[in-house]
Write a protein that holds these residues in place. Structure first.
Motif, PDB file in Angstrom:
ATOM      1  N   UNK A 335       0.846  -1.189   0.000  1.00  0.00           N
ATOM      2  CA  UNK A 335       0.000   0.000   0.000  1.00  0.00           C
ATOM      3  C   UNK A 335       0.884   1.243   0.000  1.00  0.00           C
ATOM      4  N   UNK A 336       0.535   2.209  -0.848  1.00  0.00           N
ATOM      5  CA  UNK A 336       1.215   3.500  -0.830  1.00  0.00           C
ATOM      6  C   UNK A 336       0.841   4.189   0.472  1.00  0.00           C
ATOM      7  N   UNK A 337       1.841   4.491   1.293  1.00  0.00           N
ATOM      8  CA  UNK A 337       1.531   5.032   2.610  1.00  0.00           C
ATOM      9  C   UNK A 337       1.922   6.492   2.760  1.00  0.00           C
ATOM     10  N   UNK A 338       3.221   6.766   2.727  1.00  0.00           N
ATOM     11  CA  UNK A 338       3.660   8.131   3.003  1.00  0.00           C
ATOM     12  C   UNK A 338       4.852   8.467   2.103  1.00  0.00           C
ATOM     13  N   UNK A 339       5.103   9.768   1.908  1.00  0.00           N
ATOM     14  CA  UNK A 339       6.107  10.201   0.931  1.00  0.00           C
ATOM     15  C   UNK A 339       7.389  10.695   1.555  1.00  0.00           C
ATOM     16  N   UNK A 340       8.461  10.606   0.804  1.00  0.00           N
ATOM     17  CA  UNK A 340       9.618  11.473   1.014  1.00  0.00           C
ATOM     18  C   UNK A 340       9.625  12.427  -0.170  1.00  0.00           C
ATOM     19  N   UNK A 348       7.996   6.745  -2.363  1.00  0.00           N
ATOM     20  CA  UNK A 348       6.808   6.382  -1.593  1.00  0.00           C
ATOM     21  C   UNK A 348       7.169   5.253  -0.643  1.00  0.00           C
ATOM     22  N   UNK A 349       6.869   5.475   0.635  1.00  0.00           N
ATOM     23  CA  UNK A 349       7.068   4.397   1.600  1.00  0.00           C
ATOM     24  C   UNK A 349       5.873   3.449   1.500  1.00  0.00           C
ATOM     25  N   UNK A 350       6.184   2.195   1.211  1.00  0.00           N
ATOM     26  CA  UNK A 350       5.175   1.152   1.037  1.00  0.00           C
ATOM     27  C   UNK A 350       5.076   0.331   2.319  1.00  0.00           C
ATOM     28  N   UNK A 351       3.869   0.043   2.738  1.00  0.00           N
ATOM     29  CA  UNK A 351       3.692  -0.796   3.923  1.00  0.00           C
ATOM     30  C   UNK A 351       2.236  -1.254   3.950  1.00  0.00           C
ATOM     31  N   UNK A 352       1.782  -1.724   5.073  1.00  0.00           N
ATOM     32  CA  UNK A 352       0.358  -1.838   5.375  1.00  0.00           C
ATOM     33  C   UNK A 352       0.259  -1.859   6.869  1.00  0.00           C
ATOM     34  N   UNK A 353      -0.950  -1.998   7.382  1.00  0.00           N
ATOM     35  CA  UNK A 353      -1.042  -2.054   8.837  1.00  0.00           C
ATOM     36  C   UNK A 353      -0.128  -3.157   9.348  1.00  0.00           C
ATOM     37  N   UNK A 354      -0.165  -4.310   8.661  1.00  0.00           N
ATOM     38  CA  UNK A 354       0.659  -5.451   9.061  1.00  0.00           C
ATOM     39  C   UNK A 354       1.089  -6.301   7.873  1.00  0.00           C
ATOM     40  N   UNK A 427       8.329  -2.738   5.474  1.00  0.00           N
ATOM     41  CA  UNK A 427       8.234  -1.658   4.496  1.00  0.00           C
ATOM     42  C   UNK A 427       9.037  -1.949   3.234  1.00  0.00           C
ATOM     43  N   UNK A 428       8.666  -1.222   2.179  1.00  0.00           N
ATOM     44  CA  UNK A 428       9.499  -1.103   0.989  1.00  0.00           C
ATOM     45  C   UNK A 428       9.500   0.392   0.673  1.00  0.00           C
ATOM     46  N   UNK A 429      10.464   0.818  -0.127  1.00  0.00           N
ATOM     47  CA  UNK A 429      10.508   2.238  -0.495  1.00  0.00           C
ATOM     48  C   UNK A 429      10.840   2.307  -1.976  1.00  0.00           C
ATOM     49  N   UNK A 430       9.983   2.995  -2.750  1.00  0.00           N
ATOM     50  CA  UNK A 430      10.285   3.054  -4.177  1.00  0.00           C
ATOM     51  C   UNK A 430       9.982   4.414  -4.782  1.00  0.00           C
ATOM     52  N   UNK A 431      10.674   4.660  -5.878  1.00  0.00           N
ATOM     53  CA  UNK A 431      10.372   5.815  -6.707  1.00  0.00           C
ATOM     54  C   UNK A 431       9.715   5.282  -7.972  1.00  0.00           C
ATOM     55  N   UNK A 432       8.490   5.732  -8.260  1.00  0.00           N
ATOM     56  CA  UNK A 432       7.868   5.264  -9.497  1.00  0.00           C
ATOM     57  C   UNK A 432       8.610   5.828 -10.702  1.00  0.00           C
TER      58      UNK A 432
END
Ligand code: MN
Length: 498
Positions: A335-340, A348-354, A427-432
């Motif tokens: 899930x797209x969560x929060x940005x840098x 985009x910091x990728x995560x989910x609740x769990x 988490x994962x972190x990616x740039x589209x």
């Protein structure tokens, strides 16, 4: 769970009887050598099966129908070694129901300058015959993959192998069964969709149960089985107590072990391959399934949160397509969560609740127990990790009311700059691609969701080919995307898919 069927792909060579027996003998010999080399290349995830040369309508029709009726056959690779008048192919192609690949190759790699004569030309004329064949396939509007180049070239072999995985996705899509124990989250639009249309287009069976039907299975798991699984967790993962009481921590973890075993039994007994939960519809569950769902995803189940069955089915589909990839890096729900938004470091910091699949983890995986920011349950145990670096493919399947659209974005996964010790989720972190500004703009214009089915092991091309085979719209966001071009593409598509 993620059992791989031993699919095979047939290799059908086209010719005709105009050139005499000697020529046909050579054609058969050449195609046998090619099939043998392809199978020995190590580049193909499935076996290629040689079929006798096709020289008339009856044999072509029979071969395609035999392929339809052979449950082990996932597709047919066709190649016109010589000229094969293509009207002969019409009936067979019309009746063919599986994936088609047109391998445009030639037995010899180089023109034999010193010896070439008209006999050689007549025997080796795929440049001629493949155009005749392709004309008819195009005229009939049949979806197929075209692979061009010499059969011994590793790039060509890799392209064939990559197409095979798409063809497996086409075959297996109609076997996907999704178990929902939570409906779509109230008021949320993008995760909604037409389940009847999904079954028509993709073959997915999407069922619903009351979550307490599964809770009965969870409650029936024996304490001994739970304990054995907790032991496995404790030997496999790092335990991060972070000041919590050791006994309470273990009890929390045991709740997830019990959920994993209960859910798995429920899903196995009913032959489901993907699961959908909702944090607000947990019935008698003590915790939101976190670690449990992460483990089930690792075993090959698709998963979607908040009732998102489209993403659950896509995660399952992509896990099947990527199965047994050499040095696989993983496939997950995200899930797209929060940005840098720092210039030059956008992502985009990728995560989910769990619920992030541990197959995408890079390095050690830990268990934490933390409060959940939503819902009203016990603090759930979850696996925490960061993800691998490298290019991946993020997909979002949306329902536009009159059609499905698959949005496919090439993304560059990067390490986060600093550890995030207070963030208790994977988490994962990616740039589209091509960058955050254009990538996000295009994603919004296309109506893409915040949930994605993501894989490091599948390419944009494979997902687009799958969408084409399913007869749905796909749009690509990658290094070549411009906002103006993308807007035009959406306009043109809206006419084509009207
Ligand atoms: Mn979500």
């Amino acid at each position: 769970m993620l059992e791989n069927k031993a699919y095979k792909f047939w290799f059908a060579t086209g010719s005709q009887d105009l050139y005499g027996d000697e020529c046909l003998k050579n054609v058969a010999e050449h195609s046998k050598i090619i099939v043998d080399a392809l199978n020995k290349s190590g580049k193909l995830p499935f076996e290629v099966v040689w079929k006798p040369t096709l020289i008339d309508q009856a044999s072509i029709r029979k071969t395609f129908n035999d392929a339809n009726n052979d449950p082990e056959c996932a597709g047919v690779i066709t190649w016109m070694h010589t000229f094969s008048p293509a009207k002969m192919w019409i009936i067979g192609l019309q009746e063919f129901k599986k994936s088609l690949c047109h391998l445009h190759t030639q037995f010899n790699e180089e023109i034999p300058y010193d010896t070439i004569d008209m006999d050689f030309m007549n025997e080796n004329q795929s440049a001629h015959g493949d155009r005749e064949y392709a004309h008819v396939v195009s005229r009939m509007g049949i979806e197929r993959k075209i692979v061009v180049g010499h059969w011994a070239n590793p790039d060509v072999q890799e392209k064939l192998g990559s197409w095979m995985r798409t063809a497996i996705g086409v075959m297996e899509s109609s076997h996907i069964r999704v178990c929902r124990v939570g409906d779509n989250m109230n008021n949320v639009a993008v995760t909604e969709g037409d389940k009847v249309e999904a079954q028509i287009k993709f073959g997915w069976e999407i069922d619903h149960y009351n979550v307490n039907d599964v809770v009965d299975y969870v409650n029936a798991v024996s304490a001994a089985d739970v304990n054995t699984l907790v032991e496995e967790y404790y030997s496999k993962y790092q335990i991060l107590l972070e000041g919590r009481d050791e006994k309470e921590f273990r009890d929390s973890v045991a709740v997830q072990a019990q959920i994993e075993l209960g859910f798995e039994k429920f899903l196995t007994e009913r032959d489901y391959h993907a699961i959908v939960t909702h944090f607000g519809m947990l019935g008698g569950l003590k915790q939101l399934p976190g670690l449990a769902m992460q483990r089930l995803m690792e075993k090959g189940y698709g998963f979607g949160a908040e009732g998102d069955w489209k993403t659950a089915a896509m995660v399952r589909l992509m896990k099947i397509m990527a199965a047994n990839t050499k040095d696989a890096k993983g496939t997950s729900f995200l899930e797209d969560y929060t940005y840098n938004l720092v210039p030059g470091k956008e992502g985009i910091l990728q995560a989910h609740m769990l619920e992030v699949c541990p197959t995408i983890a890079d390095g050690p995986i830990s268990i934490k127990v933390n409060p959940l920011s939503m819902g009203n349950r016990e603090d759930p145990a979850r696996l925490v990790f960061t993800s691998k670096v490298g290019q991946g493919t993020a997909t979002s399947l949306v329902d536009l009311g009159n059609r499905f659209r698959l949005i496919v974005n090439a993304v560059d996964c990067k390490p986060v700059e600093k550890p995030m010790p207070k963030l208790p989720v994977a988490t994962a972190f990616w740039t589209p691609q091509p960058n955050l500004e254009v990538g996000a703009t295009a994603w919004f214009l296309a109506g893409g969701a915040h949930h994605t089915a993501f894989s490091y092991d599948l390419s944009v091309e494979q997902m687009v080919d799958w969408a084409d085979a399913m007869g749905i719209e796909s749009v690509v966001i990658d290094k070549d995307t411009t906002v103006r071009g993308f807007k035009n593409e959406l306009k043109w598509n809206s006419v084509f898919y009207r």
